[in-house]
Design a protein around this motif. Structure first.
Motif, short mmCIF file in Angstrom:
data_model
loop_
_atom_site.label_atom_id
_atom_site.label_comp_id
_atom_site.label_asym_id
_atom_site.label_seq_id
_atom_site.Cartn_x
_atom_site.Cartn_y
_atom_site.Cartn_z
N ALA A 23 -22.03 -52.97 56.77
CA ALA A 23 -23.13 -53.08 57.74
C ALA A 23 -23.43 -51.72 58.37
O ALA A 23 -24.60 -51.34 58.54
CB ALA A 23 -22.77 -54.10 58.82
N LEU A 24 -22.39 -50.97 58.71
CA LEU A 24 -22.58 -49.65 59.30
C LEU A 24 -23.29 -48.71 58.33
O LEU A 24 -24.21 -47.98 58.73
CB LEU A 24 -21.22 -49.07 59.70
N HIS A 25 -22.88 -48.71 57.06
CA HIS A 25 -23.55 -47.88 56.06
C HIS A 25 -25.05 -48.16 56.03
O HIS A 25 -25.87 -47.23 56.06
CB HIS A 25 -22.98 -48.16 54.66
N LEU A 26 -25.40 -49.43 55.96
CA LEU A 26 -26.80 -49.81 55.78
C LEU A 26 -27.62 -49.61 57.06
O LEU A 26 -28.78 -49.20 57.00
CB LEU A 26 -26.89 -51.26 55.31
N VAL A 27 -27.00 -49.89 58.21
CA VAL A 27 -27.72 -49.70 59.48
C VAL A 27 -28.01 -48.22 59.72
O VAL A 27 -29.13 -47.84 60.12
CB VAL A 27 -26.91 -50.29 60.65
N LEU A 28 -27.04 -47.36 59.46
CA LEU A 28 -27.26 -45.92 59.64
C LEU A 28 -28.33 -45.41 58.69
O LEU A 28 -29.15 -44.56 59.07
CB LEU A 28 -25.95 -45.16 59.43
N LEU A 30 -30.83 -47.28 57.45
CA LEU A 30 -32.10 -47.86 57.90
C LEU A 30 -32.67 -47.11 59.10
O LEU A 30 -33.85 -46.75 59.12
CB LEU A 30 -31.89 -49.33 58.25
N LEU A 31 -31.82 -46.84 60.08
CA LEU A 31 -32.30 -46.20 61.30
C LEU A 31 -32.51 -44.70 61.13
O LEU A 31 -33.45 -44.13 61.72
CB LEU A 31 -31.30 -46.44 62.44
N GLY A 32 -31.66 -44.06 60.34
CA GLY A 32 -31.73 -42.60 60.22
C GLY A 32 -32.62 -42.11 59.11
O GLY A 32 -33.45 -41.22 59.33
N ASP A 33 -32.49 -42.68 57.91
CA ASP A 33 -33.23 -42.16 56.76
C ASP A 33 -34.56 -42.88 56.53
O ASP A 33 -35.52 -42.28 56.06
CB ASP A 33 -32.37 -42.28 55.49
N PHE A 34 -34.62 -44.16 56.85
CA PHE A 34 -35.84 -44.93 56.61
C PHE A 34 -36.77 -44.88 57.82
O PHE A 34 -37.94 -44.50 57.71
CB PHE A 34 -35.49 -46.37 56.26
N LEU A 35 -36.26 -45.26 58.98
CA LEU A 35 -37.08 -45.26 60.19
C LEU A 35 -37.14 -43.88 60.86
O LEU A 35 -38.00 -43.64 61.71
CB LEU A 35 -36.55 -46.30 61.18
N ARG A 36 -36.20 -43.00 60.49
CA ARG A 36 -36.16 -41.63 61.00
C ARG A 36 -36.12 -41.59 62.53
O ARG A 36 -36.80 -40.77 63.17
CB ARG A 36 -37.39 -40.84 60.51
N ALA A 38 -34.96 -40.36 65.87
CA ALA A 38 -34.44 -39.03 66.19
C ALA A 38 -32.96 -39.03 66.57
O ALA A 38 -32.20 -38.18 66.09
CB ALA A 38 -35.29 -38.41 67.30
N PRO A 39 -32.49 -39.96 67.42
CA PRO A 39 -31.06 -39.92 67.78
C PRO A 39 -30.13 -40.13 66.58
O PRO A 39 -29.06 -39.52 66.51
CB PRO A 39 -30.93 -41.08 68.80
N ILE A 40 -30.54 -40.98 65.65
CA ILE A 40 -29.70 -41.25 64.48
C ILE A 40 -29.74 -40.08 63.51
O ILE A 40 -28.72 -39.71 62.91
CB ILE A 40 -30.14 -42.55 63.78
N VAL A 41 -30.92 -39.47 63.36
CA VAL A 41 -31.03 -38.27 62.51
C VAL A 41 -30.15 -37.17 63.07
O VAL A 41 -29.43 -36.47 62.34
CB VAL A 41 -32.49 -37.80 62.42
N GLU A 42 -30.17 -37.01 64.39
CA GLU A 42 -29.34 -36.00 65.04
C GLU A 42 -27.86 -36.33 64.88
O GLU A 42 -27.02 -35.44 64.67
CB GLU A 42 -29.70 -35.91 66.52
N LEU A 43 -27.54 -37.63 64.97
CA LEU A 43 -26.15 -38.06 64.77
C LEU A 43 -25.66 -37.70 63.38
O LEU A 43 -24.53 -37.25 63.21
CB LEU A 43 -26.06 -39.57 65.00
#
Length: 258
Positions: A23-28, A30-36, A38-43
């Motif tokens: 779940a963590l792999h897919l959520v990261l 989805l939020l970072g690479d797909f929805l982009r 900013a906080p997740i991209v920075e993370l």
């Protein structure tokens, strides 16, 4: 061990650590690479393993790459490997020991990359080192604890291990992470396998059923029906074989097109 017969609900209940990691792999992703976001991209940028930054004191980068992936294909492939090979080991070790083993192997892979890699600005991420740590534990079982794994599953593990090691030498793969993750899993295996029992889906179902019975204090006259007894399911060998074949085909396709 490697043929998943559980329902989706059973899988979540029986293997919470594997479920959480996937779940963590897919959520990261989805939020970072797909929805982009900013906080997740920075993370992600904050967590990628970069040797020069680790040398500069950012030691968390020895841990954070275990949970990050380059793209969806990378995340799916590692998640698939976890779903296929991780559940049996999580049940055998328990949640705490499995988590310790997984983190130790992943850190060993990242530490080995940091120490041995000649490129100071080499960047790496992914759960592959920790997954190879799982293989390291299985290889230790095959060599030293064959009371925990039967011959057919031992053969499957050795074939997958050799093929996975061979494919680690493809361009773009962090071979050092794989090798040191494998070594980390093998090294910690004697500790985490102490008092371990062989995998049994039947016993796992019985254990969780007993917990529900204790909570609900009810009698179900059919509770023992449809439960597989030890030694049942001897005809699953072919299913396991074809499951492994499908896995290898997926690996080959990913290597060919990505």
């Amino acid at each position: 061990m490697f043929l998943r017969n559980e329902t989706f609900k059973e899988f979540i209940r029986f293997y919470p650590i594997i479920t959480g990691l996937v779940a963590l792999h897919l959520v990261l992703w989805l939020l970072g690479d797909f929805l982009r976001l900013a906080p997740i991209v920075e993370l992600k940028n904050w967590g990628v393993g970069v040797n020069a930054l680790i040398l500069d004191g950012q030691y968390w980068r020895l841990v954070t790459p275990i949970f990050l992936h380059a793209d969806l294909t990378h995340a799916l492939f590692n998640s698939f490997s976890l779903v296929l090979f991780g559940p049996a080991l999580e049940q055998m070790l328990g949640k705490v020991k499995f988590s310790i083993m997984y983190l130790a192997a992943g850190i060993a892979g990242n530490l080995g990359t940091f120490i041995v890699s000649p490129d100071a600005y080499y960047a790496h991420l992914g759960a592959s080192g920790a997954i190879f740590g799982i293989f390291g534990v299985y290889v230790y079982m095959v060599l030293n604890r064959n009371d925990l794994i039967d011959q057919s599953n031992a053969q499957i593990i050795m074939v997958i291990f050799i093929l996975g090691l061979f494919m680690s030498f493809r361009p773009g793969i962090n071979i050092l992470g794989h090798l040191f993750g494998l070594i980390g899993g093998f090294a910690i295996a004697p500790v985490v396998l102490k008092n371990a029992r062989s995998f049994s889906l039947w016993q796992l179902r019985a254990k969780h059923s007993e917990r529900r019975d204790d909570d609900e204090i009810t009698f179900n006259p059919n509770r023992w029906k449809n439960r597989r007894m030890p030694g049942a399911g001897k005809g699953t060998g072919k299913k396991v074989f074809w499951c492994i074949i499908i896995f290898l085909v997926v690996v080959a396709l990913i290597g060919r097109f990505f």
